[in-house]
Design a protein around this motif. Structure first.
Motif, PDB file in Angstrom:
ATOM      1  N   ASP A   5      -2.072   1.035  -4.701  1.00  0.00           N
ATOM      2  CA  ASP A   5      -1.675  -0.271  -4.178  1.00  0.00           C
ATOM      3  C   ASP A   5      -0.979  -1.085  -5.261  1.00  0.00           C
ATOM      4  O   ASP A   5      -1.305  -0.981  -6.445  1.00  0.00           O
ATOM      5  CB  ASP A   5      -2.891  -1.040  -3.666  1.00  0.00           C
ATOM      6  CG  ASP A   5      -3.567  -0.323  -2.505  1.00  0.00           C
ATOM      7  OD1 ASP A   5      -2.943   0.587  -1.930  1.00  0.00           O
ATOM      8  OD2 ASP A   5      -4.703  -0.700  -2.167  1.00  0.00           O
ATOM      9  N   VAL A  60       0.858  -1.189   0.000  1.00  0.00           N
ATOM     10  CA  VAL A  60       0.000   0.000   0.000  1.00  0.00           C
ATOM     11  C   VAL A  60       0.894   1.238   0.000  1.00  0.00           C
ATOM     12  O   VAL A  60       1.714   1.422   0.899  1.00  0.00           O
ATOM     13  CB  VAL A  60      -0.925  -0.002   1.238  1.00  0.00           C
ATOM     14  CG1 VAL A  60      -1.800   1.238   1.259  1.00  0.00           C
ATOM     15  CG2 VAL A  60      -1.769  -1.258   1.255  1.00  0.00           C
ATOM     16  N   THR A  61       0.729   2.077  -1.030  1.00  0.00           N
ATOM     17  CA  THR A  61       1.511   3.311  -1.137  1.00  0.00           C
ATOM     18  C   THR A  61       0.571   4.492  -1.299  1.00  0.00           C
ATOM     19  O   THR A  61      -0.624   4.334  -1.547  1.00  0.00           O
ATOM     20  CB  THR A  61       2.475   3.270  -2.339  1.00  0.00           C
ATOM     21  OG1 THR A  61       1.717   3.359  -3.549  1.00  0.00           O
ATOM     22  CG2 THR A  61       3.305   2.001  -2.354  1.00  0.00           C
ATOM     23  N   SER A  62       1.122   5.683  -1.180  1.00  0.00           N
ATOM     24  CA  SER A  62       0.309   6.896  -1.348  1.00  0.00           C
ATOM     25  C   SER A  62      -0.105   7.089  -2.807  1.00  0.00           C
ATOM     26  O   SER A  62      -1.039   7.829  -3.100  1.00  0.00           O
ATOM     27  CB  SER A  62       1.088   8.117  -0.857  1.00  0.00           C
ATOM     28  OG  SER A  62       2.289   8.252  -1.593  1.00  0.00           O
ATOM     29  N   LEU A  63       0.563   6.428  -3.743  1.00  0.00           N
ATOM     30  CA  LEU A  63       0.232   6.546  -5.162  1.00  0.00           C
ATOM     31  C   LEU A  63      -0.624   5.390  -5.663  1.00  0.00           C
ATOM     32  O   LEU A  63      -0.913   5.299  -6.849  1.00  0.00           O
ATOM     33  CB  LEU A  63       1.523   6.624  -5.993  1.00  0.00           C
ATOM     34  CG  LEU A  63       2.411   7.829  -5.687  1.00  0.00           C
ATOM     35  CD1 LEU A  63       3.709   7.750  -6.467  1.00  0.00           C
ATOM     36  CD2 LEU A  63       1.673   9.117  -5.989  1.00  0.00           C
ATOM     37  N   HIS A  95       5.475   0.852   7.762  1.00  0.00           N
ATOM     38  CA  HIS A  95       5.999   2.208   7.909  1.00  0.00           C
ATOM     39  C   HIS A  95       7.478   2.302   7.523  1.00  0.00           C
ATOM     40  O   HIS A  95       8.232   3.071   8.114  1.00  0.00           O
ATOM     41  CB  HIS A  95       5.784   2.739   9.325  1.00  0.00           C
ATOM     42  CG  HIS A  95       4.366   2.590   9.801  1.00  0.00           C
ATOM     43  ND1 HIS A  95       3.330   3.297   9.268  1.00  0.00           N
ATOM     44  CD2 HIS A  95       3.828   1.776  10.745  1.00  0.00           C
ATOM     45  CE1 HIS A  95       2.207   2.949   9.848  1.00  0.00           C
ATOM     46  NE2 HIS A  95       2.477   2.019  10.748  1.00  0.00           N
TER      47      HIS A  95
END
Length: 86
Positions: free
Chosen positions: A56, A51-54, A84
């Protein structure tokens, strides 16, 4: 005198070390680890979701090439080792 003292203390120290080793928690044994006894064929069903900010990313694993690496990666992922991290 010094060697006599060490000679007399050696059995006491070895007994103390044996007692400490026998009182280890079950979590340190390999059969208590997640995925430790999972058959290689069954490891094929697992996927990892990164899971990334840009968005999945779904990661496929290849246990037929490196089953122990897949088991280790799944175990560390389940324990939250990679949470994290950059």
């Amino acid at each position: 005198m010094r060697s006599l003292t060490l000679l007399l203390l050696a059995p006491v120290l070895s007994v103390a070390c044996l007692a400490a080793a026998s009182q280890r928690s079950p979590e340190t044994k390999s059969d208590a680890l997640p995925f430790a006894n999972t058959p290689k064929a069954e490891l094929n069903k697992y996927r990892v979701l990164l899971v990334t900010s840009l968005g999945d990313i779904e990661i496929d694993l290849f246990p037929h090439f490196a089953p122990e690496h897949v088991r280790n990666f799944l175990r560390l992922s389940q324990l939250g080792f990679y949470d994290h991290t950059a």
